[in-house]
Enzyme design. Structure first.
Site, PDB file in Angstrom:
ATOM      1  N   GLY A  17       0.776  -1.234   0.000  1.00  0.00           N
ATOM      2  CA  GLY A  17       0.000   0.000   0.000  1.00  0.00           C
ATOM      3  C   GLY A  17       0.808   1.285   0.000  1.00  0.00           C
ATOM      4  O   GLY A  17       0.337   2.310   0.500  1.00  0.00           O
ATOM      5  N   THR A  18       2.007   1.281  -0.614  1.00  0.00           N
ATOM      6  CA  THR A  18       2.745   2.557  -0.687  1.00  0.00           C
ATOM      7  C   THR A  18       2.010   3.549  -1.599  1.00  0.00           C
ATOM      8  O   THR A  18       2.002   4.746  -1.324  1.00  0.00           O
ATOM      9  CB  THR A  18       4.203   2.376  -1.171  1.00  0.00           C
ATOM     10  OG1 THR A  18       4.214   1.896  -2.511  1.00  0.00           O
ATOM     11  CG2 THR A  18       4.978   1.417  -0.278  1.00  0.00           C
ATOM     12  N   ASN A  19       1.398   3.059  -2.664  1.00  0.00           N
ATOM     13  CA  ASN A  19       0.610   3.957  -3.513  1.00  0.00           C
ATOM     14  C   ASN A  19      -0.588   4.508  -2.743  1.00  0.00           C
ATOM     15  O   ASN A  19      -0.887   5.700  -2.818  1.00  0.00           O
ATOM     16  CB  ASN A  19       0.160   3.244  -4.790  1.00  0.00           C
ATOM     17  CG  ASN A  19       1.260   3.188  -5.836  1.00  0.00           C
ATOM     18  OD1 ASN A  19       1.549   4.172  -6.502  1.00  0.00           O
ATOM     19  ND2 ASN A  19       1.906   2.031  -5.952  1.00  0.00           N
ATOM     20  N   MET A  95      -3.963  -7.295  -7.124  1.00  0.00           N
ATOM     21  CA  MET A  95      -3.347  -8.259  -8.032  1.00  0.00           C
ATOM     22  C   MET A  95      -4.366  -9.245  -8.608  1.00  0.00           C
ATOM     23  O   MET A  95      -4.202 -10.463  -8.503  1.00  0.00           O
ATOM     24  CB  MET A  95      -2.212  -8.993  -7.309  1.00  0.00           C
ATOM     25  CG  MET A  95      -1.166  -8.051  -6.737  1.00  0.00           C
ATOM     26  SD  MET A  95      -0.463  -6.913  -7.944  1.00  0.00           S
ATOM     27  CE  MET A  95       0.712  -7.981  -8.726  1.00  0.00           C
ATOM     28  N   ILE A  97      -7.244  -9.778 -12.100  1.00  0.00           N
ATOM     29  CA  ILE A  97      -7.837  -9.315 -13.354  1.00  0.00           C
ATOM     30  C   ILE A  97      -9.342  -9.176 -13.123  1.00  0.00           C
ATOM     31  O   ILE A  97      -9.953 -10.048 -12.499  1.00  0.00           O
ATOM     32  CB  ILE A  97      -7.594 -10.344 -14.490  1.00  0.00           C
ATOM     33  CG1 ILE A  97      -6.092 -10.648 -14.631  1.00  0.00           C
ATOM     34  CG2 ILE A  97      -8.178  -9.854 -15.811  1.00  0.00           C
ATOM     35  CD1 ILE A  97      -5.235  -9.463 -14.918  1.00  0.00           C
ATOM     36  N   LEU A  98      -9.923  -8.085 -13.610  1.00  0.00           N
ATOM     37  CA  LEU A  98     -11.347  -7.857 -13.385  1.00  0.00           C
ATOM     38  C   LEU A  98     -12.189  -8.455 -14.515  1.00  0.00           C
ATOM     39  O   LEU A  98     -11.755  -8.507 -15.665  1.00  0.00           O
ATOM     40  CB  LEU A  98     -11.639  -6.360 -13.288  1.00  0.00           C
ATOM     41  CG  LEU A  98     -10.891  -5.581 -12.211  1.00  0.00           C
ATOM     42  CD1 LEU A  98     -11.434  -4.150 -12.130  1.00  0.00           C
ATOM     43  CD2 LEU A  98     -10.977  -6.259 -10.849  1.00  0.00           C
ATOM     44  N   ASN A 112      -5.873   1.706 -12.960  1.00  0.00           N
ATOM     45  CA  ASN A 112      -4.851   0.782 -12.455  1.00  0.00           C
ATOM     46  C   ASN A 112      -3.467   1.383 -12.657  1.00  0.00           C
ATOM     47  O   ASN A 112      -3.243   2.123 -13.625  1.00  0.00           O
ATOM     48  CB  ASN A 112      -4.940  -0.558 -13.209  1.00  0.00           C
ATOM     49  CG  ASN A 112      -3.939  -1.573 -12.704  1.00  0.00           C
ATOM     50  OD1 ASN A 112      -3.778  -1.775 -11.507  1.00  0.00           O
ATOM     51  ND2 ASN A 112      -3.231  -2.228 -13.620  1.00  0.00           N
ATOM     52  N   HIS A 114       0.414   0.152 -13.368  1.00  0.00           N
ATOM     53  CA  HIS A 114       1.164  -1.038 -13.771  1.00  0.00           C
ATOM     54  C   HIS A 114       2.649  -0.680 -13.842  1.00  0.00           C
ATOM     55  O   HIS A 114       3.013   0.361 -14.403  1.00  0.00           O
ATOM     56  CB  HIS A 114       0.671  -1.547 -15.130  1.00  0.00           C
ATOM     57  CG  HIS A 114       1.360  -2.802 -15.552  1.00  0.00           C
ATOM     58  ND1 HIS A 114       1.094  -4.031 -14.985  1.00  0.00           N
ATOM     59  CD2 HIS A 114       2.348  -3.006 -16.462  1.00  0.00           C
ATOM     60  CE1 HIS A 114       1.885  -4.937 -15.542  1.00  0.00           C
ATOM     61  NE2 HIS A 114       2.650  -4.354 -16.436  1.00  0.00           N
TER      62      HIS A 114
HETATM   63  C1  GAR Z   1       2.952  -1.476  -7.519  1.00  0.00           C
HETATM   64  O1  GAR Z   1       4.282  -1.464  -7.943  1.00  0.00           O
HETATM   65  C2  GAR Z   1       2.028  -1.677  -8.714  1.00  0.00           C
HETATM   66  O2  GAR Z   1       2.544  -1.158  -9.891  1.00  0.00           O
HETATM   67  C3  GAR Z   1       1.945  -3.165  -8.772  1.00  0.00           C
HETATM   68  O3  GAR Z   1       1.915  -3.583  -7.429  1.00  0.00           O
HETATM   69  C4  GAR Z   1       2.682  -2.688  -6.650  1.00  0.00           C
HETATM   70  C5  GAR Z   1       1.900  -2.348  -5.390  1.00  0.00           C
HETATM   71  O4  GAR Z   1       2.686  -1.614  -4.524  1.00  0.00           O
HETATM   72  N1  GAR Z   1       0.766  -3.573  -9.471  1.00  0.00           N
HETATM   73  C6  GAR Z   1       0.775  -4.524 -10.387  1.00  0.00           C
HETATM   74  O5  GAR Z   1       1.744  -5.165 -10.682  1.00  0.00           O
HETATM   75  C7  GAR Z   1      -0.584  -4.765 -11.038  1.00  0.00           C
HETATM   76  N2  GAR Z   1      -0.438  -5.541 -12.223  1.00  0.00           N
HETATM   77  P1  GAR Z   1       2.057  -0.902  -3.257  1.00  0.00           P
HETATM   78  O6  GAR Z   1       1.137  -1.936  -2.570  1.00  0.00           O
HETATM   79  O7  GAR Z   1       3.225  -0.567  -2.395  1.00  0.00           O
HETATM   80  O8  GAR Z   1       1.296   0.299  -3.729  1.00  0.00           O
END
Ligand code: GAR
Length: 206
Positions: A17-19, A95, A97-98, A112, A114
């Site tokens: 969850g850093t995003n 993670m 696919i919808l 999303n 990516h």
């Molecule tokens: C992120 O790097 C995002 O791009 C990736 O998961 C990570 C989640 O990081 N998503 C995918 O690969 C989706 N296909 P976070 O939990 O620290 O935000």
């Protein structure tokens, strides 16, 4: 979205969850006029849930293992998001696919992030795919979600160099820094009504 009713985000997560954290921070600083209505995780132990709870954001553990197939899981997700009156669904490290059950419920309103420059390196382990291919540049893509694997209309992309001695970890860390900026910029544009979708093409209004 008007000043008086901030856009309501439903953030779907599976991991750290850093995003999510950066989205929370930019909303709290007043940079993005939105409210996180709920954080939904398909993993009970996702650290993203702890981050949300620390900020008083409602969290829902919604495990896919309890559902026989993708579509019924997605229909239940739609019910949850509707109950929180969500305007924009944000997949922040979700993670899965919808299916059409989700995509049709929120047309051009599911975003999303990516960790590659789409359409290269779709699916899992995008950073390792980029390293294996030997590209000099990779990056991240924010796109609207359709029923394909990372195939929806592209909103924003950021380019990140690949260094000679990169590992999956070092490249992922560099890309993630770019993700945080790119994702929150895209969310801000949506919230401000500046994104227009025309087929595959996304126009950003200035
Ligand atoms: C992120 O790097 C995002 O791009 C990736 O998961 C990570 C989640 O990081 N998503 C995918 O690969 C989706 N296909 P976070 O939990 O620290 O935000």
């Amino acid at each position: 979205m008007s000043e008086s009713s901030p856009c309501r985000l439903g953030v779907l997560v599976s991991g750290s969850g850093t995003n999510l954290q950066v989205i929370i921070d930019r909303i709290e600083s007043g940079e993005i006029n939105a409210e996180i209505a709920c954080v939904v995780s398909n993993k009970a132990d996702a650290y993203a849930l702890t981050r949300a709870a620390k900020h008083g954001i409602p969290v829902v553990v919604h495990e896919n293992t309890r559902f026989p197939e993708r579509r019924s899981y997605d229909s239940a997700t739609v019910e949850i998001l509707r109950s929180y009156k969500v305007d924009l669904v944000v997949l922040a490290g979700f993670m899965r696919i919808l299916t059409d059950a989700m995509v049709d419920a929120f047309p051009n309103a599911i975003m999303n992030i990516h960790p590659a420059l789409l359409p290269s390196f779709q699916g899992l382990h995008a950073q390792q795919q980029a390293l294996d291919y030997g590209v000099r540049y990779s990056g991240c893509t924010v796109h609207f979600v359709d029923c394909g694997t990372d195939t929806g209309p592209i909103i924003l992309q950021s380019v990140v160099p690949v260094e000679q001695d990169d590992t999956e970890e070092t490249l992922s860390a560099r890309i993630q820094k770019a993700e945080h900026q790119t994702f929150t910029t895209a969310i801000k544009l949506f919230v401000e009504g500046k994104i227009q979708v025309d087929g595959r093409k996304v126009r950003i209004k200035t």
